[in-house]
Design a protein around this motif. Structure first.
Motif, PDB file in Angstrom:
ATOM      1  N   GLU A   1     -11.102 -11.158   5.856  1.00 39.17           N
ATOM      2  CA  GLU A   1     -10.120 -10.191   6.337  1.00 39.17           C
ATOM      3  C   GLU A   1      -8.718 -10.701   6.034  1.00 39.17           C
ATOM      4  N   THR A   2      -7.820  -9.764   5.762  1.00 41.90           N
ATOM      5  CA  THR A   2      -6.416 -10.106   5.564  1.00 41.90           C
ATOM      6  C   THR A   2      -5.542  -9.057   6.221  1.00 41.90           C
ATOM      7  N   ASP A   3      -4.359  -9.474   6.654  1.00 40.01           N
ATOM      8  CA  ASP A   3      -3.394  -8.516   7.193  1.00 40.01           C
ATOM      9  C   ASP A   3      -2.296  -8.236   6.168  1.00 40.01           C
ATOM     10  N   ASN A   4      -2.499  -8.702   4.940  1.00 41.52           N
ATOM     11  CA  ASN A   4      -1.532  -8.501   3.853  1.00 41.52           C
ATOM     12  C   ASN A   4      -2.036  -7.358   2.969  1.00 41.52           C
ATOM     13  N   MET A   5      -1.394  -6.204   3.073  1.00 39.30           N
ATOM     14  CA  MET A   5      -1.852  -5.021   2.347  1.00 39.30           C
ATOM     15  C   MET A   5      -1.752  -5.204   0.834  1.00 39.30           C
ATOM     16  N   LYS A   6      -0.710  -5.883   0.358  1.00 36.16           N
ATOM     17  CA  LYS A   6      -0.574  -6.111  -1.090  1.00 36.16           C
ATOM     18  C   LYS A   6      -1.736  -6.967  -1.604  1.00 36.16           C
ATOM     19  N   LEU A   7      -2.077  -7.993  -0.860  1.00 30.76           N
ATOM     20  CA  LEU A   7      -3.197  -8.856  -1.240  1.00 30.76           C
ATOM     21  C   LEU A   7      -4.502  -8.064  -1.213  1.00 30.76           C
ATOM     22  N   TYR A   8      -4.726  -7.338  -0.132  1.00 26.96           N
ATOM     23  CA  TYR A   8      -5.953  -6.557  -0.009  1.00 26.96           C
ATOM     24  C   TYR A   8      -6.083  -5.542  -1.148  1.00 26.96           C
ATOM     25  N   SER A   9      -5.023  -4.815  -1.427  1.00 27.84           N
ATOM     26  CA  SER A   9      -5.060  -3.798  -2.493  1.00 27.84           C
ATOM     27  C   SER A   9      -5.356  -4.426  -3.840  1.00 27.84           C
ATOM     28  N   SER A  10      -4.748  -5.564  -4.114  1.00 29.48           N
ATOM     29  CA  SER A  10      -4.974  -6.247  -5.390  1.00 29.48           C
ATOM     30  C   SER A  10      -6.417  -6.726  -5.512  1.00 29.48           C
ATOM     31  N   LEU A  11      -6.957  -7.250  -4.431  1.00 35.36           N
ATOM     32  CA  LEU A  11      -8.346  -7.725  -4.456  1.00 35.36           C
ATOM     33  C   LEU A  11      -9.323  -6.555  -4.591  1.00 35.36           C
ATOM     34  N   ARG A  12      -9.032  -5.475  -3.899  1.00 35.14           N
ATOM     35  CA  ARG A  12      -9.902  -4.299  -3.964  1.00 35.14           C
ATOM     36  C   ARG A  12      -9.913  -3.695  -5.369  1.00 35.14           C
ATOM     37  N   LYS A  13      -8.728  -3.616  -5.991  1.00 30.81           N
ATOM     38  CA  LYS A  13      -8.612  -3.050  -7.343  1.00 30.81           C
ATOM     39  C   LYS A  13      -9.013  -4.053  -8.428  1.00 30.81           C
ATOM     40  N   LYS A  14      -9.051  -5.333  -8.037  1.00 29.71           N
ATOM     41  CA  LYS A  14      -9.344  -6.441  -8.958  1.00 29.71           C
ATOM     42  C   LYS A  14      -8.307  -6.530 -10.078  1.00 29.71           C
ATOM     43  N   VAL A  15      -7.081  -6.151  -9.748  1.00 27.70           N
ATOM     44  CA  VAL A  15      -5.962  -6.265 -10.679  1.00 27.70           C
ATOM     45  C   VAL A  15      -4.690  -6.582  -9.901  1.00 27.70           C
ATOM     46  N   CYS A  16      -3.724  -7.115 -10.602  1.00 25.27           N
ATOM     47  CA  CYS A  16      -2.450  -7.429  -9.990  1.00 25.27           C
ATOM     48  C   CYS A  16      -1.366  -7.364 -11.050  1.00 25.27           C
ATOM     49  N   GLU A  17      -0.171  -7.012 -10.636  1.00 20.58           N
ATOM     50  CA  GLU A  17       0.952  -6.980 -11.560  1.00 20.58           C
ATOM     51  C   GLU A  17       1.193  -8.381 -12.123  1.00 20.58           C
ATOM     52  N   ALA A  18       1.820  -8.437 -13.279  1.00 20.64           N
ATOM     53  CA  ALA A  18       2.106  -9.721 -13.925  1.00 20.64           C
ATOM     54  C   ALA A  18       3.228 -10.440 -13.178  1.00 20.64           C
ATOM     55  N   THR A  19       2.835 -11.193 -12.163  1.00 20.29           N
ATOM     56  CA  THR A  19       3.762 -11.973 -11.347  1.00 20.29           C
ATOM     57  C   THR A  19       3.079 -13.295 -11.013  1.00 20.29           C
ATOM     58  N   PRO A  20       3.797 -14.237 -10.416  1.00 20.44           N
ATOM     59  CA  PRO A  20       3.123 -15.474  -9.965  1.00 20.44           C
ATOM     60  C   PRO A  20       1.985 -15.175  -8.983  1.00 20.44           C
ATOM     61  N   PHE A  21       2.092 -14.085  -8.250  1.00 18.09           N
ATOM     62  CA  PHE A  21       1.051 -13.656  -7.313  1.00 18.09           C
ATOM     63  C   PHE A  21      -0.256 -13.377  -8.046  1.00 18.09           C
ATOM     64  N   GLU A  22      -0.162 -12.954  -9.297  1.00 14.04           N
ATOM     65  CA  GLU A  22      -1.336 -12.626 -10.101  1.00 14.04           C
ATOM     66  C   GLU A  22      -2.276 -13.827 -10.240  1.00 14.04           C
ATOM     67  N   LYS A  23      -1.730 -15.018 -10.408  1.00  8.44           N
ATOM     68  CA  LYS A  23      -2.543 -16.232 -10.565  1.00  8.44           C
ATOM     69  C   LYS A  23      -3.394 -16.486  -9.313  1.00  8.44           C
ATOM     70  N   ILE A  24      -2.802 -16.260  -8.157  1.00 10.05           N
ATOM     71  CA  ILE A  24      -3.537 -16.453  -6.902  1.00 10.05           C
ATOM     72  C   ILE A  24      -4.665 -15.436  -6.793  1.00 10.05           C
ATOM     73  N   ILE A  25      -4.371 -14.176  -7.109  1.00 19.77           N
ATOM     74  CA  ILE A  25      -5.397 -13.120  -7.074  1.00 19.77           C
ATOM     75  C   ILE A  25      -6.522 -13.457  -8.051  1.00 19.77           C
ATOM     76  N   THR A  26      -6.151 -13.874  -9.255  1.00 19.12           N
ATOM     77  CA  THR A  26      -7.145 -14.233 -10.273  1.00 19.12           C
ATOM     78  C   THR A  26      -8.040 -15.362  -9.775  1.00 19.12           C
ATOM     79  N   ASP A  27      -7.459 -16.366  -9.151  1.00 13.20           N
ATOM     80  CA  ASP A  27      -8.239 -17.487  -8.614  1.00 13.20           C
ATOM     81  C   ASP A  27      -9.195 -17.016  -7.512  1.00 13.20           C
ATOM     82  N   ILE A  28      -8.714 -16.182  -6.597  1.00 17.10           N
ATOM     83  CA  ILE A  28      -9.560 -15.684  -5.504  1.00 17.10           C
ATOM     84  C   ILE A  28     -10.729 -14.885  -6.062  1.00 17.10           C
ATOM     85  N   LEU A  29     -10.457 -14.008  -7.013  1.00 18.19           N
ATOM     86  CA  LEU A  29     -11.527 -13.200  -7.611  1.00 18.19           C
ATOM     87  C   LEU A  29     -12.516 -14.070  -8.388  1.00 18.19           C
ATOM     88  N   TRP A  30     -12.027 -15.098  -9.065  1.00 15.72           N
ATOM     89  CA  TRP A  30     -12.913 -16.011  -9.783  1.00 15.72           C
ATOM     90  C   TRP A  30     -13.824 -16.745  -8.798  1.00 15.72           C
TER      91      TRP A  30
END
Length: 109
Positions: A21-50
């Motif tokens: 569970e997360t209370d961060n909507m941006k994080l949740y949306s990115s994980l649900r869509k399995k995509v993220c904008e090209a930002t430093p945040f993208e690396k974290i999302i990519t790692d979590i999904l991996w």
């Protein structure tokens, strides 16, 4: 970063199934869509999904901050430690009342 660390540490401890569970909507949306904008945040999302792909089962959900007093209490408590802590069997003092309430479906506000 906290979700990535928790997932990595839990996998290393031998766990394979997670409901995260997360209370961060941006994080949740990115994980649900399995995509993220090209930002430093993208690396974290990519790692979590991996890391999630290494597991048997992973579910991500959004919960408003007030809906998870256990996580909030642990985050507040963790700021007083200089190194990482992992609780597998014990519940830290001050958090146990929220764990019990969470299990019972109670709302302690």
């Amino acid at each position: 970063m906290a979700m990535r660390y928790a997932l990595k540490t839990s996998i290393e401890a031998g766990f394979e199934c997670f409901e995260i569970e997360t209370d961060n909507m941006k994080l949740y949306s990115s994980l649900r869509k399995k995509v993220c904008e090209a930002t430093p945040f993208e690396k974290i999302i990519t790692d979590i999904l991996w890391l999630a792909n290494l597991c048997t089962y992973v579910s991500f959900s959004f919960v408003k901050r007030g809906g998870n007093r256990v996580a909030h209490s642990l985050a507040k408590l963790s700021s007083s430690f200089s190194e990482a802590r992992v609780w597998l069997e014990d519940i830290p003092a001050g958090v146990n009342e929220f764990v019990i309430a969470d299990l019972a479906g109670l709302n302690l506000y």
